[in-house]
Design an enzyme around this catalytic site. Structure first.
Site, PDB file in Angstrom:
ATOM      1  N   ILE A  53       1.036  -1.030  -0.078  1.00 55.24           N
ATOM      2  CA  ILE A  53       0.008   0.299   0.080  1.00 55.24           C
ATOM      3  C   ILE A  53       0.695   1.022   0.163  1.00 55.24           C
ATOM      4  CG2 ILE A  53      -1.892  -1.386   1.110  1.00 55.24           C
ATOM      5  CD1 ILE A  53      -1.247   0.442   3.571  1.00 55.24           C
ATOM      6  N   TYR A 142       2.074   2.351  17.659  1.00 58.47           N
ATOM      7  CA  TYR A 142       0.650   1.172  17.659  1.00 58.47           C
ATOM      8  C   TYR A 142      -0.592   1.527  17.423  1.00 58.47           C
ATOM      9  CZ  TYR A 142      -2.344  -2.203  16.357  1.00 58.47           C
ATOM     10  OH  TYR A 142      -3.375  -2.911  16.690  1.00 58.47           O
TER      11      TYR A 142
END
Length: 331
Positions: A53, A142
């Site tokens: 991506i 994260y």
């Protein structure tokens, strides 16, 4: 409807592909760079594009070729500890990669987006179960990358009319009931597969990090949601935005959770193995209890969990790991 599933060769993505492909009315395209995913996990007959991506040209090729109507996004890097030591890598993949994906969607007029978020956006919650509108205070890169994407989605909707659903959950676990696909990470960090590796003779014991928490047996309490139930929730979310043309954010949880010792005991019961345990010091940043509620998802999406006990979840994982001791054997 053509659905592009980014990360469809990964753990959750492959189970989503399996569930969605069993329903009429969908054409599926899987996009995956195979850095963590596995070709063997992709349902036979599904269109597959090996791409990243973060590669704009590759995305342009996939969108031009397949002309998807909706995108589901499972491409994130997910290891909390690794995100602390490599924050730039995590922001590049999880945030920059998602921006490129959204730009491709905007260019090709794709309006529906289902995002695999995380309950880690809430950090150390003040109350449990965690409500959908609880304060977002991520405590690691994260969790912050996922929260950043959620903010980007809101602004993108405001500017371009994108419709999205963010699904936040903690511990995906278990395996497909067929035993054909399951969890295979390298390195493995998740509790249930680590426990089952002991039963399979691949490690000597399971380590418990801290047994002096304020919980029923002193070990941490966590939410465990079966991966097929998560897949079902993503399908319900897609149906919702197509039907209602409305964006939403939902927590997906059990509302109760299990202690580490309860999970180990369930594995002993299912496998018949003693599974020795060793208690070690607490890990920094481990909250005593992390569980989420899912009342809104149940009410609005009509989502219902099929796997409601830890024994049922572990049993499916054991079926997969017992038949695939070396996982997919591709790493």
């Amino acid at each position: 409807m053509k659905v592009l599933i980014c990360g469809g060769a990964g753990y959750i993505g492959s189970h989503l592909v399996r569930e969605l492909s069993s329903q009429p009315g969908y054409e599926i395209i899987v996009l995956d760079n195979l850095s963590k995913g596995h070709l063997k996990a992709i349902t036979k007959g599904i269109n597959f594009e090996k791409a990243d991506i973060r590669d704009k040209e590759a995305l342009e090729h996939v969108f031009s070729k397949h002309k998807p109507d909706a995108v589901m996004h499972f491409c994130a890097s997910i290891a909390v500890g690794e995100s602390v030591t490599d924050p730039l890598g995590y922001y590049e993949n999880n945030v920059v990669g998602t921006i490129y994906l959204l730009q491709a969607m905007q260019k090709h007029n794709v309006k529906y987006f289902i995002f695999s978020s995380t309950a880690a956006i809430f950090g150390n919650p003040e109350e449990t179960p965690i409500a959908d509108d609880a304060p977002t205070k991520p405590i690691n890169p994260y969790g912050d990358t996922k929260l950043t994407v959620e903010k980007i989605l809101a602004w993108t909707e405001n500017a371009h009319g994108l419709k999205y659903v963010c699904l936040r959950y903690f511990n995906a676990c278990g395996a497909h009931e067929s035993g054909e696909i399951g969890e295979d990470h390298h390195p493995e960090t998740h509790l249930i597969p680590l426990i089952l590796q002991v039963a399979l003779g691949r490690r000597n014991c399971i380590k418990i990090y801290g047994n002096d928490y304020e919980t029923k047996d002193g070990t941490c309490v966590r939410d465990y949601i079966h991966v097929t139930d998560l897949a079902t929730a993503h399908i319900k979310a897609l149906e919702y935005i197509v039907r209602e043309n409305n964006s939403q954010k939902f927590n997906l949880g059990s509302g109760e959770g299990y202690t580490v010792k309860e999970v180990i005991e369930a594995a002993r019961k299912i496998t018949g193995h003693p599974i020795p345990e060793v208690v070690e010091a607490r890990r920094s940043g481990d909250p005593a209890v992390l569980i989420a509620g899912s009342t809104r998802a149940e009410q609005i999406l009509g989502w219902k969990r099929k796997y409601n006990t830890i024994e049922d979840i572990v049993a499916t994982a054991w079926k997969y790991h017992k038949a695939n001791i070396n996982g997919y054997g591709e790493n």
